[in-house]
Design a protein around this motif. Structure first.
Motif, mmCIF file in Angstrom:
data_model
loop_
_atom_site.group_PDB
_atom_site.id
_atom_site.type_symbol
_atom_site.label_atom_id
_atom_site.label_comp_id
_atom_site.label_asym_id
_atom_site.label_seq_id
_atom_site.Cartn_x
_atom_site.Cartn_y
_atom_site.Cartn_z
ATOM 1 N N VAL A 83 0.998 -0.957 0.106
ATOM 2 C CA VAL A 83 -0.054 -0.111 -0.149
ATOM 3 C C VAL A 83 0.920 1.230 0.122
ATOM 4 N N GLY A 84 1.083 1.910 -1.237
ATOM 5 C CA GLY A 84 1.968 3.119 -1.422
ATOM 6 C C GLY A 84 2.456 3.153 -2.884
ATOM 7 N N ASP A 85 2.870 4.169 -3.125
ATOM 8 C CA ASP A 85 3.477 4.384 -4.360
ATOM 9 C C ASP A 85 4.786 3.912 -4.413
ATOM 10 N N ILE A 86 5.058 3.396 -5.917
ATOM 11 C CA ILE A 86 6.020 2.894 -6.218
ATOM 12 C C ILE A 86 6.734 3.562 -7.306
ATOM 13 N N HIS A 87 8.215 3.751 -6.976
ATOM 14 C CA HIS A 87 8.956 4.628 -7.757
ATOM 15 C C HIS A 87 9.799 3.753 -8.473
ATOM 16 N N HIS A 88 10.089 3.598 -9.615
ATOM 17 C CA HIS A 88 10.820 2.360 -10.209
ATOM 18 C C HIS A 88 11.391 2.737 -11.698
ATOM 19 N N GLU A 89 12.353 1.983 -12.392
ATOM 20 C CA GLU A 89 12.725 1.888 -13.451
ATOM 21 C C GLU A 89 12.010 0.601 -14.043
ATOM 22 N N SER A 90 12.054 -0.608 -13.434
ATOM 23 C CA SER A 90 11.419 -1.788 -13.868
ATOM 24 C C SER A 90 10.541 -2.039 -12.620
ATOM 25 N N LEU A 91 9.335 -2.630 -13.271
ATOM 26 C CA LEU A 91 8.400 -3.120 -12.291
ATOM 27 C C LEU A 91 7.875 -4.402 -12.718
ATOM 28 N N THR A 92 8.020 -5.417 -11.770
ATOM 29 C CA THR A 92 7.293 -6.474 -12.252
ATOM 30 C C THR A 92 6.124 -6.854 -10.858
#
Length: 126
Positions: A83-92
């Protein structure tokens, strides 16, 4: 409760840390953290729970996180609950994972990537 192996640091099941944690290398969380966690690589095991922001180059979540996740490569395993935002270059995101927040793709220097040419913003999983 803390252990250092060839793989890195383990925060053992049954251990609860209240406060911020910073470490070099791999950290495997099997216990609970109420606070921010910053390290090089992070594995959040099925039985683990983190209530706070997490940041690492590579983040693998198989447990619970309530707070923002920042990482170059982020993997939500099938039992993940985020529960929260995800900051990423790659997300699986594996089938069965729960994610309530916004996914924000960043470029290599941590800045958010420009929106797609069609004007669509970041993906939202509700």
């Amino acid at each position: 409760m803390f252990a250092f192996s060839r793989r890195g640091t383990v925060i053992a099941e049954g251990l609860k840390i209240v406060g911020n944690v910073t470490a070099n290398g791999l950290v495997e969380v099997r216990g609970q953290i109420d606070g921010e966690l910053q390290c090089t690589s992070l594995v959040i095991s099925r039985e683990a729970s983190i209530n706070g922001a997490v940041a690492a180059e590579r983040v693998v979540v198989d447990g619970r996180v309530e707070g923002p996740v920042t990482g170059r490569d982020v993997v939500l395993k099938s039992r993940a609950h985020v529960v929260g935002d995800i900051h990423h270059e790659s997300l699986t995101i594996e089938s069965g994972a729960y994610f309530d927040g916004r996914s924000r793709k960043t470029n290599g220097d941590g800045e958010h990537a420009a929106p797609a040419a069609n004007g669509n913003g970041p993906a939202r999983a509700d």
